[in-house]
Design an enzyme around this catalytic site. Structure first.
Site, PDB file in Angstrom:
ATOM      1  CB  CYS A 122      21.384 -38.654  37.910  1.00  0.00           C
ATOM      2  SG  CYS A 122      21.243 -37.473  39.268  1.00  0.00           S
ATOM      3  CG  ASP A 324      22.201 -30.552  33.887  1.00  0.00           C
ATOM      4  OD1 ASP A 324      21.654 -31.618  34.176  1.00  0.00           O
ATOM      5  OD2 ASP A 324      23.429 -30.424  33.761  1.00  0.00           O
ATOM      6  CB  VAL A 346      23.452 -33.875  26.238  1.00  0.00           C
ATOM      7  CG1 VAL A 346      24.651 -34.087  27.159  1.00  0.00           C
ATOM      8  CG2 VAL A 346      23.605 -32.569  25.457  1.00  0.00           C
TER       9      VAL A 346
END
Length: 451
Positions: A122, A324, A346
């Site tokens: 990604c 996430d 992050v």
């Protein structure tokens, strides 16, 4: 038109029950670990997702026989005849994944050489592999860079070493674990990642015969052993997928029971979910009259009605708020009253998806400043890594193009919460990490169709 487009008729609360399987971020690494064994391994509750197929293909290229087991979701991996694979074949399989970097340690142990192609994954930041290469060199690997990738050899074998991560990276910690377990001598890793998926990988390796000690203060010590055997393992459930469905329940004012979800690994998320105004209940396994468990437990998430509360959040490594989790939750925060803050610490380029939410009626402003309690490593740099979300906002339908896996699911949640029909392009990317998401949407009463 391509069949990679989903028409989403929004405005309908999601209600129902779905199940999550083994964690994507553990399953793929446990599959790589099977290379280290000298006998077959069995992995259970494996989700049918694209990343699993990529790793399965890469294992097959290297001579590992991968077959479906007797149980649904069971994989059997026989590494008896590990062999080399051509760089061209690896490149074909690796285009959609960064997993080949983790093959290096196991292949150096089994074959004495390995190859890393240009890496995909990604587009949420560069995620450099410098430390991976540096660590492998410290173990004794020799790295030769070529136009098609990197060729690694270990002419004198791999030996234990002392390492300290500049940042507790999950990928770098996995690299060290998968390399150190069969390296001669002792390896000490400082500032290691300690995510639940890392702990579960350590459990897998220990089952194989590894000797790994997790000390306090992010220190992991590995005593290398000359050989490992296969394992039988059921992975921890996917806490990212569970949180994504929780956010969908909140954003659509619905109720979703996520079977398989576990409280312990989601405590940080659950605290935030409750602070926003969402409700949840830990549901135990249902036991029938015969004493046999009929339905496994999980977590039921729902919107209790009324207004949601704005919050200020910072993502962080475990046990902090997981990066996430932030994208799906930001969609729900567009429905909260007041100003919410999301400080991403992050990945430096993970807020680009908010542009699409703004086209749907959200009010989200991104900033280069650290809008959190403490400055992060992206402070004073040219990365828009903080977001201010003003709400509540009435979302309306739009045409959306999915940029990456987690942002893609967030776009899908936004389309489900919006009034009207949205067209979401590139939905097959969601299959990288969400098993049968269209079937689950149907089970929850969502009105979606391929076009």
């Amino acid at each position: 038109m391509t069949d990679d487009v989903l028409a989403v008729h929004g405005g309908t609360p999601l209600h129902g029950q779905i199940r999550v399987r083994g964690a994507k971020n553990l399953v793929s690494k446990a599959m790589v670990a099977a290379l280290l064994g000298e006998s077959p391994s069995r992995l259970f509750d494996v989700p049918r997702i694209r990343d699993v197929e990529v790793v399965r293909g890469l294992l097959g290229l290297h001579g590992v026989k991968v077959t479906d087991g007797a149980d649904d979701g069971e994989l059997v991996m026989d590494p008896t005849n590990v062999e080399s694979a051509s760089s061209d074949e690896i490149n074909v399989h690796a285009g959609s994944s960064r997993i080949p970097i983790l093959f290096c340690g196991p292949l150096l142990h089994r074959l004495g050489h390995a190859f890393i192609p240009d890496l995909g994954g990604c587009h949420i930041g560069p995620r450099p592999i410098d430390f991976h290469i540096q660590a492998l060199r410290q173990f004794g690997a020799v790295v030769d860079k070529t136009p098609e990738g990197m060729h690694l050899t270990a002419p004198h074998g791999l030996h234990g070493t002392k390492l300290e991560l500049p940042y507790p990276s999950v990928g770098a910690t996995e690299q060290v674990l998968l390399t150190a377990v069969r390296a001669e001598g002792v390896t000490e890793l400082r500032n290691a990642a300690i995510e639940p998926e890392i702990m579960d990988l350590i459990c897998v390796l220990q089952k194989m015969g590894a000797i790994i000690t997790v000390h306090t203060d992010r220190v992991i010590e590995i005593l290398g052993v000359p050989r490992l055997h296969g394992y039988n393992h059921k992975p921890i459930p996917d806490r990212i997928e569970a949180a994504s469905w929780a956010a969908a329940a909140l954003a659509t004012r619905g109720e979703i029971e996520v079977l398989g979800a576990q409280q312990a690994d989601m405590m940080t998320f659950l605290n935030v979910f409750r602070s926003i105004g969402g409700e949840f209940e830990i549901t135990d396994a249902r036991v029938g009259r015969t004493g046999v468990t009929g339905v496994e437990g999980g977590i039921r998430f729902w919107h209790p009605g009324g207004e949601l509360n704005a919050v200020a959040l910072e993502t962080d490594v475990h046990p902090g708020f997981m990066t996430d989790w932030q994208q799906p939750l930001v969609v729900a925060l567009t429905q909260a009253r007041g100003l919410s803050i999301m400080h991403e610490t992050v990945y430096e380029q993970r807020l680009g998806y908010t542009e699409a939410l703004n086209t749907m009626g959200a009010t989200i402003q991104v900033y280069r400043d650290c809008l959190g309690g403490t400055p992060c490593r992206f402070g004073r740099r040219n990365f828009k890594h903080s977001a201010v979300i003003a709400g509540p906002s009435k979302l309306h339908a739009a045409d959306l193009v999915i940029p990456d896996l987690r942002a893609g699911f967030s776009h899908l949640i936004a389309a489900l919460a919006a009034e009207g029909t949205s067209r979401v392009y590139g939905v097959d990317l969601i299959n990288r990490g969400y098993e049968d998401f269209e079937g689950k949407l149907a089970a929850l009463g969502a009105l979606v169709e391929r076009i």
